[in-house]
Design a protein around this motif. Structure first.
Motif, PDB file in Angstrom:
ATOM      1  N   ALA B 954       0.784  -1.140  -0.048  1.00  0.00           N
ATOM      2  CA  ALA B 954      -0.127  -0.002   0.107  1.00  0.00           C
ATOM      3  C   ALA B 954       0.652   1.315  -0.062  1.00  0.00           C
ATOM      4  CB  ALA B 954      -1.072  -0.050   1.262  1.00  0.00           C
ATOM      5  N   ALA B 955       1.944   1.285   0.733  1.00  0.00           N
ATOM      6  CA  ALA B 955       3.009   2.427   0.789  1.00  0.00           C
ATOM      7  C   ALA B 955       3.563   2.675  -0.626  1.00  0.00           C
ATOM      8  CB  ALA B 955       3.867   2.213   1.839  1.00  0.00           C
ATOM      9  N   ARG B 956       3.819   1.488  -1.060  1.00  0.00           N
ATOM     10  CA  ARG B 956       4.516   1.548  -2.496  1.00  0.00           C
ATOM     11  C   ARG B 956       3.553   2.383  -3.471  1.00  0.00           C
ATOM     12  NH1 ARG B 956       5.267  -3.846  -4.774  1.00  0.00           N
ATOM     13  NH2 ARG B 956       5.140  -2.328  -6.773  1.00  0.00           N
ATOM     14  N   ALA B 957       2.084   1.718  -3.413  1.00  0.00           N
ATOM     15  CA  ALA B 957       1.181   2.288  -4.395  1.00  0.00           C
ATOM     16  C   ALA B 957       0.901   3.883  -4.116  1.00  0.00           C
ATOM     17  CB  ALA B 957      -0.092   1.703  -4.013  1.00  0.00           C
ATOM     18  N   LEU B 958       0.943   4.126  -2.607  1.00  0.00           N
ATOM     19  CA  LEU B 958       0.814   5.776  -2.452  1.00  0.00           C
ATOM     20  C   LEU B 958       2.037   6.262  -2.857  1.00  0.00           C
ATOM     21  CD1 LEU B 958      -0.392   7.870  -0.790  1.00  0.00           C
ATOM     22  CD2 LEU B 958       0.498   6.946   1.192  1.00  0.00           C
ATOM     23  N   GLY B 959       3.404   5.622  -2.691  1.00  0.00           N
ATOM     24  CA  GLY B 959       4.565   6.500  -3.092  1.00  0.00           C
ATOM     25  C   GLY B 959       4.473   6.813  -4.803  1.00  0.00           C
ATOM     26  N   ASP B1008      22.157   2.444  -3.468  1.00  0.00           N
ATOM     27  CA  ASP B1008      21.733   0.660  -3.279  1.00  0.00           C
ATOM     28  C   ASP B1008      20.620   0.343  -4.332  1.00  0.00           C
ATOM     29  OD1 ASP B1008      21.444  -1.958  -2.590  1.00  0.00           O
ATOM     30  OD2 ASP B1008      20.570  -1.227  -0.678  1.00  0.00           O
ATOM     31  N   PRO B1009      21.046   0.346  -5.729  1.00  0.00           N
ATOM     32  CA  PRO B1009      20.030   0.228  -6.535  1.00  0.00           C
ATOM     33  C   PRO B1009      19.504  -1.067  -6.420  1.00  0.00           C
ATOM     34  CG  PRO B1009      22.038   0.398  -7.704  1.00  0.00           C
ATOM     35  CD  PRO B1009      22.444   0.548  -6.200  1.00  0.00           C
ATOM     36  N   THR B1010      20.059  -2.163  -6.166  1.00  0.00           N
ATOM     37  CA  THR B1010      19.710  -3.330  -5.994  1.00  0.00           C
ATOM     38  C   THR B1010      18.621  -3.628  -4.827  1.00  0.00           C
ATOM     39  OG1 THR B1010      21.882  -4.116  -6.197  1.00  0.00           O
ATOM     40  CG2 THR B1010      20.265  -5.793  -6.197  1.00  0.00           C
ATOM     41  N   GLY B1011      18.994  -2.891  -3.833  1.00  0.00           N
ATOM     42  CA  GLY B1011      17.885  -2.636  -2.701  1.00  0.00           C
ATOM     43  C   GLY B1011      16.709  -2.154  -3.229  1.00  0.00           C
ATOM     44  N   ALA B1012      16.538  -1.185  -3.763  1.00  0.00           N
ATOM     45  CA  ALA B1012      15.408  -0.417  -4.303  1.00  0.00           C
ATOM     46  C   ALA B1012      14.648  -1.250  -5.206  1.00  0.00           C
ATOM     47  CB  ALA B1012      15.858   0.617  -5.257  1.00  0.00           C
ATOM     48  N   PRO B1025       6.683   0.708 -14.593  1.00  0.00           N
ATOM     49  CA  PRO B1025       7.514   1.149 -15.496  1.00  0.00           C
ATOM     50  C   PRO B1025       7.684   2.824 -15.514  1.00  0.00           C
ATOM     51  CG  PRO B1025       5.771   0.720 -16.836  1.00  0.00           C
ATOM     52  CD  PRO B1025       5.357   0.463 -15.356  1.00  0.00           C
ATOM     53  N   GLY B1026       8.968   3.504 -15.942  1.00  0.00           N
ATOM     54  CA  GLY B1026       8.786   4.981 -16.272  1.00  0.00           C
ATOM     55  C   GLY B1026       9.158   5.697 -14.881  1.00  0.00           C
ATOM     56  N   LEU B1027       9.271   5.073 -13.743  1.00  0.00           N
ATOM     57  CA  LEU B1027       9.694   5.874 -12.928  1.00  0.00           C
ATOM     58  C   LEU B1027      11.088   5.688 -12.197  1.00  0.00           C
ATOM     59  CD1 LEU B1027       6.139   5.887 -10.715  1.00  0.00           C
ATOM     60  CD2 LEU B1027       7.350   7.868 -11.830  1.00  0.00           C
ATOM     61  N   ASP B1028      11.654   6.356 -11.902  1.00  0.00           N
ATOM     62  CA  ASP B1028      13.188   6.243 -11.284  1.00  0.00           C
ATOM     63  C   ASP B1028      12.928   5.440  -9.904  1.00  0.00           C
ATOM     64  OD1 ASP B1028      16.042   6.642 -11.048  1.00  0.00           O
ATOM     65  OD2 ASP B1028      15.338   7.472  -9.232  1.00  0.00           O
ATOM     66  N   PRO B1029      13.823   4.316  -9.861  1.00  0.00           N
ATOM     67  CA  PRO B1029      13.673   3.352  -9.072  1.00  0.00           C
ATOM     68  C   PRO B1029      14.023   3.833  -7.481  1.00  0.00           C
ATOM     69  CG  PRO B1029      14.604   1.991 -10.800  1.00  0.00           C
ATOM     70  CD  PRO B1029      14.506   3.751 -11.132  1.00  0.00           C
ATOM     71  N   ALA B1030      14.913   4.459  -7.444  1.00  0.00           N
ATOM     72  CA  ALA B1030      15.525   5.109  -6.343  1.00  0.00           C
ATOM     73  C   ALA B1030      14.383   6.221  -5.823  1.00  0.00           C
ATOM     74  CB  ALA B1030      16.798   5.723  -6.509  1.00  0.00           C
TER      75      ALA B1030
END
Lengths: 487, 1052
Positions: B954-959, B1008-1012, B1025-1030
């Protein structure tokens, strides 16, 4: 005043330490509860036991094949259970309709062990090596005849759902002894199957949820949701928690609600648990000779052996009530083969736990309890053949042992009749005790509970909680401390 | 008394809270206005007597000491000496220094302190006046509104009561909450969800005084309202998706849950809400929803543990119904009276079992075997298509039955022609198996002379013995013999079995043969067994409510050979079950004729002589077994018995005897028509079997006699019968009302009933204010808390009744009150003075419930499914957690897709292993009725909110949402997210902290891109897709922080 103990990890409220924190926490909680109801604070005595490790053997181990030597059953093997022995007692629906109920002698040899000379079957050689520490009660009795009600009764003092479990009562009464772990931890042997376990067995009932047992599981996440999501570093989490604290402080200034502060403290406690729980569950620093003591299973997380060692580690770190469950004792059929496996899994680790605690000077203030929710019948359920039999549930007599803090070691208490079917008086004559009046030599579940609480320094009649207008307690309106068991 | 750091008041709380609330009121609340002129019995004396004295000197006759009861003024008078405390024995005994005389006695662990002793003394001095317990008197017809000094503050009558009390205490109400706080509060309270930023903006922009009412009306009209109120009612109704004991099978009761939601959304008046659930089936012309509502009475736990004694458990269920009725509707602790008269309240064991008698007369069984075979009584819930198919199927069966009758009528000519033939043989066609039982073949086989390829077999423990003809088989009682059945015997399959049987004694019980599946807690299939010496022949889906069963009137004689034949015609009716003894039809009584589905026993074997854990045919002899795959006519059975009835009839050309035989056994046209009918029936039966059923209430034709059971034990002596009755100490049973559950419901909802309306409005009050006007929502008895605002409670109760039990109107009145609208912040002095906000000098504030926390997070992330109702959902839960504790259960497997994001009240509720993320936030286990949840604070809660995949996702979705929709700058984005979590806008300082957190996290994840990448894979939802992972990971982390804020997890 409040029942919030400062050292209870589940409630830690940093700013609100009680001035009387030097008091025994038990006295504190009990004092509060009595004071609020108008009585003076209860002067509780100091108990011998500071903590409990309860090795619950779920399913009902057959006492005739482990602890209660009954040569008559072997003599009369195959003969029908005499009516005068059964005495009109009810049987479960599983064997009540059997056309034949033949007595079944044990397939296992018995011998005396230790200085005390207690009888044990060949299934328990390691237990034999610590038998002088044990207080073996052969005359437990209960009311329930099926697993669910019986285990619920044993663990909560009532067959009715919604009552607090023994561990909850104890953490409510005595609080925690550490800042990094829950006061009440539950460990279940992994992958056993057989009779189910239920969350209510370590539930808090009408007590606060903070007294709920916290179940540890073998594996990556010993406590549900303990581990950070993958990819979240320790530094990242710490940074988040620091900001969260600052943000909540802003909210505290705005709302002036001390509840906010209490919640902030929980975040810190959770953070500490993220370190302390993996530390306690990691056996890397256990020396080889200790691992050897518990036997080969100890290397497999989630086995009874591993859980026994974990119990010791939890005990060392101040966990108040450690409840192990080992399923698999419900041997209605094929008992001789199955019980061998069960004994192999439990005998050595149970004895090892005792030895290990003793070596570390912990046995004198740790109470160990070993036993199930009821016993098994002396007659065979299903077919009795030359080398096979089963045993049905039997509530009227069974064996449990205690060891450690305050318990008289090397004692065998109570006896059963020659058929192993009824509790007997000192002449071996069958008696039928009931819970309402204490009969010396016979130990009702409530008597055992009262005795356990007594060993912790709790008067079972005074550890009460008022709910729905009534003061509830673990022992309902019964229970009697069995003084003869006490050192 | 500093209690303010223990949790908020809406929970049973610790000992100190529960006990102290009474004490506080006793010493402060009633005494809070300038010291009262006179000691009040109800508010001061009775709580004290009840708590310290009634155990030995109260209503419980068995425990009463010295024949003294202090609850009864007539008896108590002898120790009171009203007006003369120095002459009062009571005063003497509570003050004496003599430990032998001092009350309460030492061994009771109870004492009185000096203040309490003084109070009792004053009470005696003032005349020792008794008053009936307030809650057992009906609320007055008219409750006068109190006058208040500040006439402007009250928005309605409700506020006048609160204000009058505040003014009496010299307190002032708090200022109004911000509009943001109010709409958040009201939206959560009425829908269980947060308001959207657009809703907040619209409300804040609306300056009209009616803006509040508009919001309230919108929320009350939202379908989310029903879901929100249902959440509380599910606790009270102990609703769960599993049975709860031992194996804990699925209970399939969710249609009832959907009924609750719909009823609340439709604003079904509360009196009907109660009536339908207690007695909907008894309403004239009861509709499906009315019947469905009665599932409420069946939501108690049920067991299928092997060895359980059904009668013991049936009594448990009846008890649970009484307990739930007591707690949920009456606020009484009736369960105390199961084993003894109530120790504090005027209720007796007879009252308890009298109430139980309303609930004990349904056709139920104490155990279930497999919940696919629904415990009875059960209500079929056919879909519209199924309804149509069933109607069409029934018409077809009727038409084909008529056709068969026509065909049979038309075959007279053929019959005569056949009769005229010279070569007629006494055939009994359809013989599938003939087992003479004369010899034991290899591998314990029993030869079948009708088909060598399908022999029978026996356990080797059974032995041969001299028989009726040659040898016979003698049973041990624990071992069976198996004979192939014509097919899987079921409703649509005709068959007959016949044999010779000799029993050594009159068989009380004994399994003759069965073709069944199940365990010792329930069997389904075909069975022929002994019941008190008589033969019981049945097709059972679920005993007793879904079965066709007959029993012979005659007892089978012992020690002699009897020829037994049973025959079933595939009609699905009891009339199709025939039993013949010695070749003649046996007179039978129909025990049940209500088989509504197939029995689905599978298999293809008739097992004689035993059934798992049932009594077998110990010492019985069986001989000459014949099995036919059709129903036999009478003369055929006679032929099997004597070998000549049919032969003789043929020789005599006995038309009357032979016509049925011809149609049943010879005529091909009749056989064709019969087969057509059979096939149509099978189709109909299959369609019926496919219909979903739910357990409900339905009365037996004759009520079951109820008894007072000593100590509540099912097997206690049944020598004290009781009739259906309600406790005499409450309002009278309505005169014209029937003595059944419908009458009981009339009594519950009678305007004179002192409890129902009060208890209901109190529960709703609790929903909005976090605690009831009576804090002990579950106990209105003498040991319960006293109302903080007794007149207000009475006013609301009376108003509720007068309004037509209008729940939405009650809710509307509360949320629009000035009392509710106050801000919740309390200055330290006020908090010190009234830590639990008993006087309501400030607005309510509470932590969100387990369900609300999860739903709010899903809503903030834009993930929340809007779907209402349906089978339970399985969102994220630690894998394998069911099976780990209970090998009878499968592993928990989470849903994919929508099931992960449904509202929490739809989450599958496994009673023995409830969702851990809900338990952590004080959700009860749903094993018993609960009307008040605790609110605790534990470290397990942060672990859930920070680490549970549900909340992380849910936090990911809100992010993601804040990055996409939040605006241009980090400040805008985080303000947007903050509003989605906390409703209000962040302060500058809060925003600065959030931006810092976000920026720090961006840096950490950049390093820590792998962590992200890993973090963004938490949950099933794929990373966008299309958003910067960090940035996305940092936004998700910051969003997670927002969802963990106090501002997000509470309403203020």
């Amino acid at each position: 005043m409040s029942a919030n103990e400062p050292l209870d990890p589940l409630t830690i409220t940093r700013r609100h330490f009680l001035s009387g924190a030097g008091l025994g926490l038990g006295a504190l909680a009990l004092g509060v509860c009595e004071a609020a109801s108008g009585a003076p604070a209860a002067p509780q005595f100091s108990g011998k036991a500071k903590r409990i490790i309860y090795l619950f053997q779920s399913g009902g181990p057959a006492q005739q094949d482990l602890f209660d030597y009954k040569p008559l059953l072997n003599e009369k093997n195959g003969e029908q259970l005499p009516d005068h022995v059964r005495g009109g007692q009810r049987l479960t629906g599983m064997s009540v309709n059997q056309a034949s109920i033949p007595l079944a002698g044990s397939a296992f040899k018995f011998a005396r062990h230790g200085k005390c000379g207690a009888w044990l079957s060949e299934l328990l050689p390691h237990t034999g090596s610590v038998v002088d520490e044990l207080c073996i009660i052969r005359s437990l009795f209960t009311e329930a005849i099926n697993h669910d009600p019986a285990i619920t009764f044993f663990q909560t003092g009532s067959q009715i759902a919604g009552r607090p479990s023994m561990g909850s009562w104890v953490s409510y009464g005595l609080g925690s002894m550490n800042e990094n772990l829950p006061a009440f931890v539950v460990l279940v042997t992994k992958g056993k199957g057989d009779q189910p376990l239920y969350a209510r067995l370590w539930g808090n009932g009408f007590l606060d949820s903070r007294y709920q047992g916290v179940k540890f599981a073998a594996g990556k996440d010993p406590v549900f949701y303990l581990t950070n999501p993958e990819g979240v570093s320790a530094a990242g989490r710490r940074a988040l928690l620091d900001k969260l604290e600052e943000l909540n402080r802003v909210q505290l200034e705005r709302e002036l609600d001390p509840e906010i502060e209490s919640r902030m403290a929980q975040y810190e406690m959770a953070y500490r648990m993220q370190t302390s729980v993996p530390e306690v569950t990691d056996f890397a620093n256990e020396p080889q000779h200790v691992l050897d003591l518990y036997g080969p299973d100890v290397r497999t997380p989630g086995t009874f052996a591993a859980n026994c060692l974990l119990a010791r580690r939890l005990a060392e770190r101040g966990v108040r009530f450690i409840q192990l469950y080992h399923q698999g004792w419900d041997q209605h059929g094929d008992l001789p083969r199955q019980i061998r496996g069960q004994a192999r899994e439990t005998d050595q680790p149970s004895a090892a736990l005792l030895k290990d605690l003793k070596r570390r000077g912990l046995l004198h203030d740790t109470l160990i309890i070993w036993g199930g929710e009821f016993g098994r019948t002396s007659y065979s359920q299903g077919k009795l053949t030359k080398d096979n039999y089963g045993r049905d549930h039997h509530p009227r007599c069974f064996t449990v042992w205690l060891a450690g803090a305050g318990v008289k070691g090397g004692l065998t208490y109570g006896r059963t009749d020659d058929y192993g079917y009824n509790i007997a008086d000192e002449h071996g004559e069958a008696i039928s005790p009931d819970k309402a009046t204490f009969t010396p030599g016979a130990v009702h579940v409530h008597d055992l509970q009262a005795t356990i609480l007594h060993l912790l320094g709790i008067d079972h009649e005074r550890l009460t909680f008022k709910f729905q207008g009534r003061r509830f307690r673990l022992t309902d309106v019964h229970g009697h401390v069995v003084k003869e068991l006490l050192a | 008394m500093r209690r303010w750091h223990s949790s908020r008041s809406a929970r049973p709380g610790t000992a100190v809270l529960a006990a102290a609330s009474v004490l506080w009121l006793a010493t402060h609340a009633a005494a809070a206005p300038p010291a009262p002129a006179k000691v009040d019995y109800n508010f001061q004396v009775r709580p004290l007597l009840a708590d310290r004295c009634f155990v030995c000197h109260g209503p419980d006759e068995k425990k009463r000491k010295a024949k003294l009861r202090l609850d009864d003024p007539a008896v108590a008078r002898r120790v009171l000496a009203p007006g003369k405390p120095d002459e009062s024995e009571l005063v003497r005994r509570i003050t004496t220094a003599d430990p032998a005389e001092r009350m309460p006695p030492r061994k009771s662990n109870l004492t009185l302190n000096n203040e309490e002793i003084d109070l009792l003394r004053r009470w005696v001095a003032e005349g020792a006046e008794y008053k009936p317990h307030w809650a057992f008197l009906p609320p007055p017809d008219v409750v006068p509104l109190p006058s208040v000094a500040d006439g402007k503050w009250p928005a309605g009558p409700l506020d006048r009561f609160v204000l009058a009390r505040l003014e009496r205490d010299g307190l002032k109400p708090s200022a109004a909450a911000s509009k943001e706080d109010w709409i958040r509060r009201a939206t959560f309270d009425l829908t269980g969800l947060p308001p959207t930023p657009a809703e907040v903006d619209a409300f804040v922009a609306d300056d009209a005084p009616a803006a509040f009412a508009r919001v309230a009306d919108r929320l009350l009209a939202s379908p989310r309202f029903g879901e929100r109120l249902a959440m509380d009612w599910l606790d009270a109704a102990r609703y769960a998706d599993s049975f709860g004991y031992q194996a804990d099978g699925d209970s399939h009761v969710w249609p009832w849950r959907d009924w609750v939601i719909a009823a609340l959304n439709d604003n079904l008046p509360f009196d009907r809400f109660v009536t339908w659930q207690v007695a909907g089936d008894l309403l004239p012309g009861a509709t499906r929803p009315q019947r469905l509502a009665t599932a409420f009475c069946r939501l108690h736990r049920m067991t299928n543990e092997g060895g359980s004694i059904p009668e013991e458990w049936r009594n448990e269920y009846v008890s649970d119904r009484v307990q739930t009725l007591g707690t949920a509707f009456l606020g009484l602790t009736l369960e105390c009276t199961r084993c003894h008269d109530h120790k504090y309240d005027p209720f007796t064991m007879k009252d308890y079992y009298g109430l139980g008698a309303f609930f004990n007369s349904i056709d139920e069984w104490g155990t279930y075997d497999n919940s696919a075979f629904r415990p009875t009584p059960a209500l079929p819930l056919a879909s519209p298509e199924q309804e149509r198919a069933l109607a069409a199927g029934a018409r077809e069966v009727e038409a084909l039955a008529a056709k068969l009758r026509e065909v049979e009528k038309s075959r007279d000519g053929a019959f005569r022609a056949w009769l005229g033939r010279p070569d007629l043989k006494p055939d009994v066609p359809g013989l599938m198996g003939y087992y003479p039982l004369d010899k034991l073949e290899a591998d314990n086989r029993l030869a079948n002379l009708a088909g060598a390829k399908s022999p029978g077999s026996t356990s080797p423990a059974n032995t041969l013995a001299p028989g009726k003809v040659g040898q016979s088989l003698r049973f041990t009682g624990d071992d069976g013999a198996n004979f192939p059945a014509p097919a899987a015997l079921d409703r649509g399959q005709p068959f007959a079995a016949s044999f010779w049987l000799q029993t050594p004694e009159v068989m009380k019980q004994g399994m003759v043969f069965h073709h069944q599946a199940g365990t010792d807690t329930g069997f389904h299939g075909v069975e022929l067994s002994f019941d008190q010496g008589r033969l019981f022949f049945a097709l059972v889906r679920f005993w007793p409510g879904n079965a066709a069963a007959v029993r012979t009137r005659a007892t089978l004689p012992a020690k002699e050979w009897v020829h037994v034949a049973v025959s079933y015609d595939a009609s699905g009716r009891a009339s199709g079950l025939r039993v013949y003894l010695d070749g003649k039809p046996a007179e039978v009584e129909v025990l049940r004729d209500r088989l509504t589905k197939n029995v689905e026993a599978g298999g293809g074997t008739l097992t004689f002589g035993e059934r798992m854990r049932s009594t077998g045919l110990k010492g019985c002899l069986l001989d000459e077994v014949r099995i036919h795959d059709r129903a036999l006519s009478e003369i055929e059975v006679a032929q099997l018995h004597d070998g000549r009835s049919l032969t003789d009839a043929l020789a005599r050309k006995d038309e009357a005897a032979l016509r049925p035989y011809y149609l049943a056994a010879v005529d091909a046209e009749s056989a064709r028509a019969r087969e057509e009918l059979r096939q149509a029936r099978q189709r109909l039966f299959a369609a019926q079997t496919g219909v979903f059923e739910i357990m409900t209430m339905e009365e037996l034709p004759h009520p079951r006699q109820a008894y007072v059971l000593a100590r509540g034990n099912y097997d206690a002596p049944h020598d004290r019968p009781v009739g259906r009755d309600i406790p005499a100490s409450l309002s009278p049973f309505p005169k014209e009302a029937p003595r059944d559950r419908l009458g009981l419901a009339r009594w519950l909802t009678d305007p004179r009933n002192p409890l129902t309306a009060r208890v209901a409005v109190n529960r709703y009050w609790q929903l909005f204010f976090g605690r009831g006007i009576v804090a002990t929502t579950e106990n209105f008895g003498t040991q319960g808390a006293l109302p903080t605002h007794p007149e207000l409670l009475d006013y609301l109760a009376r108003d509720f009744i007068v309004s037509g039990w209008d729940v939405k109107a009650l809710c509307r009145q509360i949320v629009l009150s000035s009392t509710y609208r106050q801000r919740s912040v309390a200055a330290p002095e006020l908090r010190e003075r009234d830590p639990d906000n008993l006087l309501l000098a400030r607005g309510p504030s509470r932590r969100l419930s387990a369900e609300e926390l999860r739903d709010a997070a899903l809503a903030a992330g834009g993930l929340l499914s809007q779907k209402i109702g349906g089978p339970p959902a399985k969102p994220y839960q630690p894998p394998g957690m069911w099976h780990a504790m209970n090998a009878f259960l499968p592993d928990y497997v989470a849903d994919k897709g929508e099931g992960l994001h449904r509202r929490s009240l739809y989450t599958f509720w496994r009673r023995t292993s409830p969702p851990p993320n809900m338990l952590a936030f004080d959700a009860p286990s749903r094993e018993v009725c609960v009307v008040r949840r605790q609110t605790t604070s534990t470290p397990l809660q942060p672990l859930v909110l920070l680490n549970d995949p549900q909340f992380v996702e849910a936090a990911r979705a809100l992010g993601e949402r804040l990055l996409r929709e939040g605006g241009a700058t980090p400040e805008e984005k985080l303000t947007y997210a903050f509003r989605l979590g906390a409703t209000r806008k962040p302060s500058e300082r809060e925003l600065r902290l959030l931006v810092q957190l976000y920026r720090d996290q961006v840096q950490l994840f950049r390093a820590d891109p792998t962590g992200a990448q890993k973090f963004l894979k938490t949950g099933d939802r794929p990373p966008p897709p299309g958003l910067d992972p960090a940035e996305l990971a940092a936004a998700a982390t910051t969003a997670g922080a927002i969802l963990n804020l106090d501002a997000s997890v509470t309403t203020r």
